[in-house]
Design a protein around this motif. Sequence first.
Motif, PDB file in Angstrom:
ATOM      1  N   GLY A   1       0.779  -1.227   0.000  1.00 48.72           N
ATOM      2  CA  GLY A   1       0.000   0.000   0.000  1.00 48.72           C
ATOM      3  C   GLY A   1       0.817   1.288   0.000  1.00 48.72           C
ATOM      4  N   PHE A   2       0.132   2.379   0.232  1.00 51.64           N
ATOM      5  CA  PHE A   2       0.681   3.741   0.216  1.00 51.64           C
ATOM      6  C   PHE A   2       1.810   3.887   1.231  1.00 51.64           C
ATOM      7  CE2 PHE A   2       0.384   8.185   1.823  1.00 51.64           C
ATOM      8  CZ  PHE A   2       0.663   8.867   0.653  1.00 51.64           C
ATOM      9  N   ARG A   3       2.954   4.371   0.748  1.00 49.71           N
ATOM     10  CA  ARG A   3       4.138   4.607   1.580  1.00 49.71           C
ATOM     11  C   ARG A   3       4.570   3.363   2.365  1.00 49.71           C
ATOM     12  NH1 ARG A   3       5.814   9.320   0.488  1.00 49.71           N
ATOM     13  NH2 ARG A   3       4.559  11.221   0.441  1.00 49.71           N
ATOM     14  N   GLN A   4       4.310   2.194   1.802  1.00 51.07           N
ATOM     15  CA  GLN A   4       4.829   0.949   2.341  1.00 51.07           C
ATOM     16  C   GLN A   4       5.880   0.391   1.382  1.00 51.07           C
ATOM     17  OE1 GLN A   4       1.287  -1.559   2.894  1.00 51.07           O
ATOM     18  NE2 GLN A   4       1.430  -1.183   5.084  1.00 51.07           N
ATOM     19  N   ASN A   5       6.389  -0.786   1.687  1.00 48.67           N
ATOM     20  CA  ASN A   5       7.203  -1.545   0.750  1.00 48.67           C
ATOM     21  C   ASN A   5       6.930  -3.025   0.984  1.00 48.67           C
ATOM     22  OD1 ASN A   5       8.864  -2.433   2.933  1.00 48.67           O
ATOM     23  ND2 ASN A   5      10.113  -0.578   2.748  1.00 48.67           N
ATOM     24  N   LYS A   6       7.618  -3.872   0.265  1.00 45.81           N
ATOM     25  CA  LYS A   6       7.318  -5.305   0.312  1.00 45.81           C
ATOM     26  C   LYS A   6       7.479  -5.902   1.706  1.00 45.81           C
ATOM     27  CE  LYS A   6      11.931  -6.582  -1.473  1.00 45.81           C
ATOM     28  NZ  LYS A   6      12.427  -5.183  -1.613  1.00 45.81           N
ATOM     29  N   SER A   7       8.379  -5.364   2.511  1.00 42.41           N
ATOM     30  CA  SER A   7       8.603  -5.939   3.837  1.00 42.41           C
ATOM     31  C   SER A   7       7.383  -5.815   4.732  1.00 42.41           C
ATOM     32  CB  SER A   7       9.813  -5.288   4.510  1.00 42.41           C
ATOM     33  OG  SER A   7       9.545  -3.935   4.846  1.00 42.41           O
ATOM     34  N   ALA A   8       6.533  -4.814   4.461  1.00 42.51           N
ATOM     35  CA  ALA A   8       5.319  -4.632   5.257  1.00 42.51           C
ATOM     36  C   ALA A   8       4.261  -5.680   4.943  1.00 42.51           C
ATOM     37  CB  ALA A   8       4.743  -3.234   5.026  1.00 42.51           C
ATOM     38  N   MET A   9       4.489  -6.481   3.903  1.00 41.23           N
ATOM     39  CA  MET A   9       3.499  -7.457   3.450  1.00 41.23           C
ATOM     40  C   MET A   9       3.871  -8.888   3.819  1.00 41.23           C
ATOM     41  SD  MET A   9       1.297  -5.468   2.113  1.00 41.23           S
ATOM     42  CE  MET A   9       0.214  -6.538   1.185  1.00 41.23           C
ATOM     43  N   ARG A  10       4.817  -9.055   4.725  1.00 39.74           N
ATOM     44  CA  ARG A  10       5.324 -10.399   5.029  1.00 39.74           C
ATOM     45  C   ARG A  10       4.256 -11.325   5.616  1.00 39.74           C
ATOM     46  NH1 ARG A  10      10.363  -8.876   8.566  1.00 39.74           N
ATOM     47  NH2 ARG A  10       9.008  -7.089   8.992  1.00 39.74           N
ATOM     48  N   GLN A  11       3.326 -10.789   6.424  1.00 43.93           N
ATOM     49  CA  GLN A  11       2.298 -11.666   6.985  1.00 43.93           C
ATOM     50  C   GLN A  11       1.403 -12.225   5.880  1.00 43.93           C
ATOM     51  OE1 GLN A  11      -0.821  -9.723   9.313  1.00 43.93           O
ATOM     52  NE2 GLN A  11      -0.116  -7.719   8.595  1.00 43.93           N
ATOM     53  N   TYR A  12       1.170 -11.431   4.832  1.00 44.38           N
ATOM     54  CA  TYR A  12       0.340 -11.889   3.717  1.00 44.38           C
ATOM     55  C   TYR A  12       1.125 -12.870   2.837  1.00 44.38           C
ATOM     56  CZ  TYR A  12      -2.349  -7.904   5.302  1.00 44.38           C
ATOM     57  OH  TYR A  12      -3.043  -7.012   6.085  1.00 44.38           O
TER      58      TYR A  12
ATOM     59  N   ALA B   1       9.158   3.125  -4.260  1.00 43.22           N
ATOM     60  CA  ALA B   1       9.133   2.530  -2.920  1.00 43.22           C
ATOM     61  C   ALA B   1      10.201   1.440  -2.811  1.00 43.22           C
ATOM     62  CB  ALA B   1       7.766   1.931  -2.612  1.00 43.22           C
ATOM     63  N   GLY B   2      10.690   1.224  -1.594  1.00 41.87           N
ATOM     64  CA  GLY B   2      11.617   0.133  -1.324  1.00 41.87           C
ATOM     65  C   GLY B   2      12.837   0.154  -2.219  1.00 41.87           C
ATOM     66  N   ASP B   3      13.112  -0.981  -2.844  1.00 37.89           N
ATOM     67  CA  ASP B   3      14.304  -1.117  -3.683  1.00 37.89           C
ATOM     68  C   ASP B   3      14.036  -0.790  -5.144  1.00 37.89           C
ATOM     69  OD1 ASP B   3      15.922  -2.009  -1.529  1.00 37.89           O
ATOM     70  OD2 ASP B   3      15.117  -4.040  -1.736  1.00 37.89           O
ATOM     71  N   SER B   4      12.814  -0.403  -5.476  1.00 38.03           N
ATOM     72  CA  SER B   4      12.477  -0.062  -6.852  1.00 38.03           C
ATOM     73  C   SER B   4      12.769   1.404  -7.141  1.00 38.03           C
ATOM     74  CB  SER B   4      10.997  -0.349  -7.134  1.00 38.03           C
ATOM     75  OG  SER B   4      10.733  -1.728  -7.127  1.00 38.03           O
ATOM     76  N   GLU B   5      12.998   1.686  -8.408  1.00 39.48           N
ATOM     77  CA  GLU B   5      13.237   3.067  -8.823  1.00 39.48           C
ATOM     78  C   GLU B   5      11.918   3.828  -8.932  1.00 39.48           C
ATOM     79  OE1 GLU B   5      17.342   2.542 -11.444  1.00 39.48           O
ATOM     80  OE2 GLU B   5      15.422   2.723 -12.481  1.00 39.48           O
TER      81      GLU B   5
END
Length: 314
Positions: free
Chosen positions: A96-107, A126-130
């Motif tokens: 989601g907004f202002r998140q990155n993939k690490s915030a989705m680990r439970q899913y 976001a995160g490691d993406s450009e």
Amino acid sequence: MKNLKKKRLWRWVIALFALLLIIDFGVTLYFYKVACVRNDTPVSQVKSSSPNYSLVKKFDKLPKSTETITSDHLELKAWYVPATVRTDKTVIVVHGFRQNKSAMRQYGELFHELGYNVLMPDNRGAGDSEGKFITFGYHDKTDVIAWANYLTQKNPQSDLTLYGLSMGAATVMMASSEKALPSSVKNIIEDCGYTNAWDEIVYQAKSSYNLPAFPLVYSVSLESKIRQGWFFNEANATKALSKNTRPILLIHGDKDTYVPTKMVYENYQAVKSGTPKKLLIVKGATHARSFETDPKLYRKTIAQFMSTYNPISK
């Protein structure tokens, strides 16, 4: 004398108008930065007190690779986690907004435990993406389609599910009706997505800042058009759903005051006639907290939906 007074009056009017334009311009740039410009401040994660914290710890132990694609001249990164038992079934999990993939680990762990491969991208900006900008799903939908095509090209037997949370949910809904979305995408799950960026930003302006839509949201939307090529009302999940033919599960908390719960009913009603659809309203859940509020119901509902529309082969 009268002409002199009129001239002075007009000068005051013009000066006041110019001042208001300058103020609006400054405020526009500030709120555009808040809403649409990349910010790499660390995102909130699942707390250790959460009933789903154990899922995060399990996910961290899983073997994963980093995948890379180029979309719209941007280099995008994702984690890929293979299923324990080999399968052609993969879930793309969009944050989601202002998140990155690490915030989705439970899913990610949820779908892994259900037997699926999992791809967890960092959205553009976001995160490691450009990427410099947040696009509320407008450009992100193209990136999700690029990931789906990437997986399908690597394995033509792929059967894919798109899952998204909040802005990620709006993104997968917007992607649902795009002609470029490969037929390998079998179904869609969205959790607390908005109807369109315009409605959500107008709502946030009022609820968070007590500001009306005019003139600020109009001018910020214009700024988006100038810098990114799209107006806020063009990032429209509801419109996309009216053309979507893939089975879709819509989830929302009944206590969501960030993306108001009423939006899920608008999206549910908008789904193209004849398209299989299911609605889950989680009692007591605030924004993006449905899984943590009622883990058993959430898991059961998703497992049933997946077993119907993208089942793991026995």
